[in-house]
Each structure stands twice: as C-alpha cells, then as structure tokens.
Design a protein around this motif. Sequence first.
Motif, PDB file in Angstrom:
ATOM      1  N   LEU A 123     101.995  87.865  85.643  1.00 41.19           N
ATOM      2  CA  LEU A 123     103.088  87.438  84.775  1.00 41.19           C
ATOM      3  C   LEU A 123     102.595  87.168  83.367  1.00 41.19           C
ATOM      4  N   ILE A 124     101.407  86.557  83.277  1.00 40.45           N
ATOM      5  CA  ILE A 124     100.889  86.238  81.952  1.00 40.45           C
ATOM      6  C   ILE A 124     100.496  87.505  81.220  1.00 40.45           C
ATOM      7  N   PHE A 125     100.092  88.508  81.970  1.00 41.78           N
ATOM      8  CA  PHE A 125      99.613  89.727  81.343  1.00 41.78           C
ATOM      9  C   PHE A 125     100.735  90.678  80.955  1.00 41.78           C
ATOM     10  N   VAL A 126     101.845  90.620  81.663  1.00 40.53           N
ATOM     11  CA  VAL A 126     102.898  91.619  81.471  1.00 40.53           C
ATOM     12  C   VAL A 126     103.331  91.808  80.017  1.00 40.53           C
ATOM     13  N   PRO A 127     103.464  90.739  79.218  1.00 37.39           N
ATOM     14  CA  PRO A 127     103.903  90.981  77.838  1.00 37.39           C
ATOM     15  C   PRO A 127     103.007  91.949  77.086  1.00 37.39           C
ATOM     16  N   TYR A 128     101.735  92.026  77.487  1.00 38.95           N
ATOM     17  CA  TYR A 128     100.849  92.966  76.798  1.00 38.95           C
ATOM     18  C   TYR A 128     101.308  94.400  77.017  1.00 38.95           C
ATOM     19  N   ALA A 129     101.985  94.636  78.124  1.00 36.95           N
ATOM     20  CA  ALA A 129     102.460  95.980  78.422  1.00 36.95           C
ATOM     21  C   ALA A 129     103.667  96.344  77.569  1.00 36.95           C
ATOM     22  N   VAL A 130     104.267  95.369  76.951  1.00 31.72           N
ATOM     23  CA  VAL A 130     105.454  95.645  76.142  1.00 31.72           C
ATOM     24  C   VAL A 130     105.017  96.143  74.771  1.00 31.72           C
ATOM     25  N   TRP A 139     112.211  89.432  70.383  1.00 29.82           N
ATOM     26  CA  TRP A 139     112.138  88.091  69.818  1.00 29.82           C
ATOM     27  C   TRP A 139     113.049  87.960  68.600  1.00 29.82           C
ATOM     28  N   ASN A 176     104.299  83.395  66.854  1.00 32.16           N
ATOM     29  CA  ASN A 176     104.748  83.227  68.228  1.00 32.16           C
ATOM     30  C   ASN A 176     104.802  84.560  68.963  1.00 32.16           C
ATOM     31  N   THR A 179     101.283  85.609  69.772  1.00 27.06           N
ATOM     32  CA  THR A 179     100.736  84.844  70.894  1.00 27.06           C
ATOM     33  C   THR A 179     101.335  85.327  72.201  1.00 27.06           C
ATOM     34  N   TRP A 180     102.636  85.541  72.188  1.00 25.83           N
ATOM     35  CA  TRP A 180     103.306  85.981  73.398  1.00 25.83           C
ATOM     36  C   TRP A 180     102.712  87.289  73.900  1.00 25.83           C
ATOM     37  N   THR A 183      98.081  86.951  74.257  1.00 33.97           N
ATOM     38  CA  THR A 183      97.305  86.003  75.052  1.00 33.97           C
ATOM     39  C   THR A 183      96.923  86.607  76.396  1.00 33.97           C
ATOM     40  N   GLY A 184      97.797  87.436  76.940  1.00 32.97           N
ATOM     41  CA  GLY A 184      97.546  88.002  78.259  1.00 32.97           C
ATOM     42  C   GLY A 184      96.249  88.768  78.368  1.00 32.97           C
TER      43      GLY A 184
END
Lengths: 308, 294
Positions: A123-130, A139, A176, A179-180, A183-184
């Motif tokens: 879950l923490i990593f998924v935003p990196y895939a976006v 955002w 923000n 970071t979102w 961080t992943g």
Amino acid sequence: MSTAAPRPVELRRPAPTRRRPFARLPVTVTLLAPFVAMFVVFYVVPIVWSFRTSLFANRLIGGQTFQGLDAYSRALHDPDFLHGFSNVGILCLIQVPISLGIALALALILDRGVRGGGVYRLLIFVPYAVPTVIGGLMWGFMYDPKIGPVGQITEALGLGTANLLSQQWMLFSIGNILTWGGTGIAMVILYTALKAIPRDLEQAAAVDGANRWTVMRTIKIPLLLPSIGLVLLLAVIATLQLFNEPSVLASLAPQVIGQDYTPNLYAYNVAFHGSQVDYAAALAFVLAGIVLIVSYGGIAIARWRVRK
Amino acid sequence: MRLVRRRSAIDGLGSASPAGRALGVGILVLASCYFLVPLIWVAISSTKSDTDLINGFGLWPGSHFQLTSNLSTLFDTEGGIFGRWMLNSAFYSLTSAAGAAVLSAMAGYVLSKHRFRGRGLVLAATIGAIMIPPQTLVLPTFLMLSKVQLTGTPWSVILPMMVSPIGVFIAKTYADAAIPDDLLDAARVDGASDTKIFWTIALRLMMPAVVTVFLLTFVANWNNYFLPLVMLSDNSTYPVTVGLTNWNEVANAGLQVPYSVIVTGALLAILPVIAVFVCTQRYWQGGLTAGGVK
C-alpha cells in the motif's frame, strides 16, 4: 607393491589452465554494439549537440551569431532562473528530509515484523506506480475547494480552509504530492537494506542487554547509512529537476505558477514559448551541472565518511 | 532466579511492549491511509456524475452509480481519443521495454563475461550515465532529433527510452552472480559458439534480471510525461499521461471536458501500472537486491 623409491614429485608449476581466447571479438561486438550505438546516439550526441547549440545565438535579426559562453553567464544572472532554484532548493531542504524520515520510520517499523507487513509495504509503495502527472492531477482535484475532499476534511476537523493552491501554500502542496509519490520507493530500498543486516548482530546486542532503541541507534542506522545516502541523493537529484507537478498545477493556478517556477520549467518555456533554443540549452546545461555537482559532492562526502 | 530470558531478549524482534507495537501498527495504518486516500478518491469519484462531485463529500459515493456512463463518455469524447492514448501508452511502453531488456541483457552479459579492450571504458561510461537523470537529456535529444526530423514520431519516444544504463548495470551485476564461468567454459569445450552460449544458456540464467529491466522500463515509459510532451505535437500520438493532462488544462479553461470524465480517465491511466506492479512483486524486489543496493 612397489618398493622402488617414489618418483620425485614434479616441482615444476603445473601448466596454467589455458583458457581458450576468451571470446571472439565479433560476438562481443555484435552483442555490445546495439547498446553502445544507442548510448552514443541518445546520451553522448545530444549532450555534444546541445552544447554546440548553446554557443550560437539564433535571432530573427542578425541570423546566427557565435556568442561563446554568453548564454551561460546570462543564465547564471537570470533572476527568473534563480527564482526557480530557490523553489526547488526549499523543497530539497524541507520536503526531502521529511519524506526520507517517514520512509525510514516506516522501514524500521516494518522490519521489526508486523502482521500483514507485506500488505502495508504494498500500500505504501503503490503511489510510486502512479505517473507523477496523474498524481499531480489527482491531488490538484483533491485540493480544489469545489470538488476536493481535502478542504472538506480540514473543515470538519475544525482547521478551517485554506486555498492550498495559493501563493503561500503552493510549495507545501507540491511537496505533499512529492512525498506521497516518492516515500514508497525510498521505504522499499531502506527496507531491503535493513533485511540484509544479519540477525546475529541484533541478537548479540540483545543478549548484551541492549533494548530495541539502542539496537536501532547503534546497529541498524549506522549500517543503513549507505542506503540512506543513496535515497537522499536520488531524491535531491529528482527534486532539483522538478517539472511535472508544477506543470500540471499550472493550469489550476496560473497566477501562482509562472513560467519560472522551477529551473526545468523555465528552460522548457524558454525553448518552446520563447523560441530561444540556444538559451534553453544553456539553461539545461547549467541545471545539469548543478545536479552533477550535488551528486558528486554527495558521493564524495559519503566516501569521506566511510573512510573515517 | 530467572532461568528463561524473555523471548524478546533472545530474538531481538517480535514481541515488544504492547504499547510499542500498537504505536508501530498505528503509524503503519495511518501511513497506509495517507497513501491510499487519493486512489480511493479517484475510484469513488469515477462513479459519480459532475453534480455529485461538486456537491457530495469527496470520499463518499454519490447518489447514483455513474461509472458505466462515465466510462462510455470517456471513450466517446473527442472521437474516442482516450482509447487511442491508452493504446499509444501501451505500444510505446511495451516496445521500449522489450528493446531495453534485450539491449541491456546483451550488453550486461558481455560486460560481465567477455574480455575486450575498452571494457573498462564502457563500464565506467555506463555507470556514469546512471547518474544522469533522463530528464536532463530530453531537451538536448529534442534538439538533435528535430534536426533529422524525427520529432513527432513514436520513435522519438521509444528509442531514447530503450537506452537504459541502469538496465545494463542490473543485467551485468546479475550475470556476475548467476552465471558460473565454469559453465561457459564447459560449453565452449563442447564446441558451442559464443553466440549460441549467450542465447541458449546465459540468457536463461539471466531471466530475473531481464524481467526486472523490462518492468522498470515499462513503468518508466508508461509514467513518462516530459519526454512525450516535448517530442510529440499531434494529439493522436500522445500517451495517456500527456493526453489526460491536456484535457485537464482544457477543462480548467472552462471548456468541453467534464471533471467526471477526467477523473475516470485518471483511474484507467493508473490501473495498468498498479496491476503490473502488484502481479510482479517478487521480480523487481529481487532485482533491486541483485542490483546491488548496498
């Protein structure tokens, strides 16, 4: 059984295992050539070409004239360009450490072992895939007072509303998003490195009576420093070259995000809206030069610390 | 006298004070929510109509379930160009990923197992190039390609992304570790040509690294914005990142495209990469460690 005296052992060095000539050159060339050729075409040539371009001013009046390094001194004195650097500089000094701090904390917690750790990591990593622009887009919507939940949530929490796309909030809002999205990957890298630390070290320390905080301080974090350095370096390099997020938010807040919000944005606008290709090339080089200085500076510092 | 140490003192992990554990889990849950919220928002918003988007609470479903109609509007807008954009993204990403994987595997193998004059130079140049973020090269590459009039074509987006210094590095590091020299020697003694050795033996042993490079390049390409933005000018050649952002600008200028459509488009744009990541976790996690994250 032979009673003869044993033959004296051959003291001559055994003939070295003769490797056949390791590999024939044609094969080497065939396999290596595609990459090398593309590398030259898409890494070396553009750089050389760009540099050449930056040396010649191409104006409507006067045609093409040799200007030497004028474009570079112009770049270094350009207030718009420098303004961009102040923006990314602030992000580097504030957003990057925060993001890395969060990544480190999460990696340490996960390394300790939590039920369902894999799920959290995912879950923490998924935003990196976006894609970063889509993240910026999402955002941007969420910040939007009309349709975004951010304003609704802060209002419900009694924090009032602020226009997150206003001049004073914009860097924070962009930070923000960074970071979102970032961080992943930092967390994954740090977590992987943590997992590589042998368990015996921790157990030995535990037997010696160390509690987990001491273990963390004296064992894990020092051993983690190379990875922390790596992640820090990557983050700083990426932040200095920021383009995507401000570019996406520009249409939402055009009066806040001018053409010079970040150095890369400025170079892009100079090239495509100002049509000063030579100046844009110089700008790109100066930016790359600064990134290189920071990178090699970071590596040098790391090497120096290791040697101590 | 305590004969048995507390378990935590022995294994140093696992059980800690309950408060400590709860805090850790709490932080994880909080973090996961933070990272998840925009994605949930996008998913829910795709099911809403424009009015619901504006009126309702952001994270709550709307009064009607509009996903199907949003989807059909999405694919109808502007003559179905969104579908075109998705196909473009897929085509660019798959092609350059395949190219990068092959090129990197070949180069990585040679750098690992062959000896030749100039090996050190190539290796140093490759590693040095890893430090150069791709963004830096976009404008220079554009200048170069515009001279030969290749800008605006899919190749201007595919070819630059096929050059992956980090892919070569990953492949080489993996080949160093996974292909025993004796195996190659034995094959040579058996009379196999070097070419055959590569394609039949080495490549198979290097598969995890090859897959990692493929995935990394695929994702980098799908997510790429700056490169296609600079290189491409024709709407129909845009990948979904550029196209959708374009629509967003248009929508913010008050024109045709409704927010609900853009949000639904965003959802579709991010699903493939997320799916790819989730399904292939073990590969790239393994690849990261093999890549020498020290």
